[in-house]
Design an enzyme around this catalytic site. Structure first.
Site, PDB file in Angstrom:
ATOM      1  N   SER A  30      14.072 -20.408  -4.444  1.00 13.19           N
ATOM      2  CA  SER A  30      14.297 -20.498  -2.995  1.00 13.19           C
ATOM      3  C   SER A  30      13.018 -20.967  -2.299  1.00 13.19           C
ATOM      4  O   SER A  30      13.056 -21.405  -1.150  1.00 13.19           O
ATOM      5  CB  SER A  30      14.740 -19.147  -2.430  1.00 13.19           C
ATOM      6  OG  SER A  30      13.848 -18.123  -2.831  1.00 13.19           O
TER       7      SER A  30
ATOM      8  N   LYS B 143      14.768 -15.936 -14.964  1.00 12.83           N
ATOM      9  CA  LYS B 143      16.151 -15.877 -14.473  1.00 12.83           C
ATOM     10  C   LYS B 143      16.775 -17.266 -14.559  1.00 12.83           C
ATOM     11  O   LYS B 143      16.133 -18.255 -14.184  1.00 12.83           O
ATOM     12  CB  LYS B 143      16.195 -15.371 -13.020  1.00 12.83           C
ATOM     13  CG  LYS B 143      17.599 -15.413 -12.407  1.00 12.83           C
ATOM     14  CD  LYS B 143      17.719 -14.552 -11.171  1.00 12.83           C
ATOM     15  CE  LYS B 143      17.207 -15.184  -9.901  1.00 12.83           C
ATOM     16  NZ  LYS B 143      17.936 -16.413  -9.493  1.00 12.83           N
TER      17      LYS B 143
ATOM     18  N   GLU C 211      25.468 -13.464  -6.343  1.00 13.58           N
ATOM     19  CA  GLU C 211      25.209 -14.067  -5.027  1.00 13.58           C
ATOM     20  C   GLU C 211      26.503 -14.451  -4.301  1.00 13.58           C
ATOM     21  O   GLU C 211      27.355 -15.169  -4.842  1.00 13.58           O
ATOM     22  CB  GLU C 211      24.300 -15.301  -5.191  1.00 13.58           C
ATOM     23  CG  GLU C 211      23.960 -15.939  -3.861  1.00 13.58           C
ATOM     24  CD  GLU C 211      22.741 -16.860  -3.907  1.00 13.58           C
ATOM     25  OE1 GLU C 211      22.080 -16.946  -4.955  1.00 13.58           O
ATOM     26  OE2 GLU C 211      22.450 -17.479  -2.866  1.00 13.58           O
TER      27      GLU C 211
HETATM   28  O1  KIV Z   1      15.766 -18.227  -5.529  1.00 10.61           O
HETATM   29  C1  KIV Z   1      15.892 -17.072  -5.138  1.00 10.61           C
HETATM   30  O2  KIV Z   1      15.119 -16.547  -4.319  1.00 10.61           O
HETATM   31  C2  KIV Z   1      16.998 -16.301  -5.681  1.00 10.61           C
HETATM   32  C3  KIV Z   1      17.410 -15.069  -4.943  1.00 10.61           C
HETATM   33  C4  KIV Z   1      17.878 -15.404  -3.603  1.00 10.61           C
HETATM   34  C5  KIV Z   1      18.356 -14.254  -5.717  1.00 10.61           C
HETATM   35  O3  KIV Z   1      17.557 -16.659  -6.662  1.00 10.61           O
END
Ligand code: KIV
Length: 258
Positions: free
Chosen positions: A43, A110, A177
């Protein structure tokens, strides 16, 4: 198993898991005190670089910001997002994730997706790289406007299937999400591992938000974001005082000069 991961797993059905994003040392220091997981999310592409899509975020972007975050994280589990196009095959996923872990000293990575990327996830876990999953709205694969997920029975079934698949592959938690509350509840109840919700209701085992959003530093109109404080107001007060004092020659004083 990493003891921080064990502690997160132990929280399922006991206490809520807290997760927030950080992209730099100063934010990491603040966030680390309150969370179980500090996430260096891709993000950062939209929050810091104004990108219209997280697809533009590079591995170098993620590594540079994560190195800075590492300096501020003392107790929480540090998880780094693998950016778009960095886990298309088992070997590229492993090569890139290994690099992220080596250079940033993070605890886990992740990856966004379910069945489509399950071989890469299994491969990383076999190679002892801890993985956090991400289902529901997947910004790296989204086309056009972001829409909530889990509305139809078919979508709900697929999400539960994907969640169970991720669990059996060994991920230690799953970000869910923008998933409808009833579906998020079903997913959470179907799993032994925790779900971390973002825009997916109170039924998840934990919650994650982009820190810049919740403190009002990043202007966003996303429905699930609650602005817990308007930090810009306080920053403005400080900047205004600085500007006034410089103009009035009240700063620097002798005390601030050599
Ligand atoms: O990129 C990010 O910050 C995320 C969160 C919003 C879960 O994947």
């Amino acid at each position: 198993m990493n003891t921080k991961i064990k502690n997160i797993l132990n929280k399922k059905n006991k206490s809520k898991i807290l997760c927030l994003t950080a992209y730099s040392k100063n934010f990491a220091e603040l966030v680390d005190k309150y969370v179980d997981i500090t996430l260096i999310g891709d993000s950062l592409g939209s929050v810091l670089y104004n990108y219209d899509t997280t697809k533009k975020v590079t591995l170098t972007n993620m590594i540079d910001h994560s190195k800075s975050v590492r300096l501020g994280v003392k107790k929480s589990l540090m998880v780094v997002d693998m950016p778009f196009n960095t886990y298309r095959s088992n070997l590229s996923a492993y090569k890139n994730a290994k690099r992220v872990i080596k250079e940033t000293k993070c605890d886990a990575v992740k990856l966004e997706g379910g069945k489509k990327i399950i071989t890469q996830i299994k491969y990383l876990i076999k190679k002892k790289i801890p993985v956090m999953g991400h289902l529901g709205l997947l910004p790296q694969s989204a086309k056009g406007k972001f829409k909530s997920k889990g509305k139809s029975t078919r979508e709900t079934k697929q999400l539960i299937k994907d969640a169970l698949l991720l669990q059996s592959s060994g991920v230690f938690a799953i970000v869910i999400e923008c998933v409808k509350a009833a579906t998020a509840k079903k997913i959470t109840q179907s799993l032994k591992i925790p779900t971390i919700g973002i825009g997916s209701s109170v039924h998840c085992d934990g919650q994650v938000l982009v820190t810049d959003d919740l403190i009002g530093l990043n202007s966003t109109k996303i429905r699930f974001v609650k602005k817990f404080i308007n930090i810009k107001k306080y920053i403005n007060i400080g900047l205004k005082k600085f500007s006034k004092d410089v103009k009035l020659k009240k700063y620097p004083t002798k005390k601030h000069s050599y």
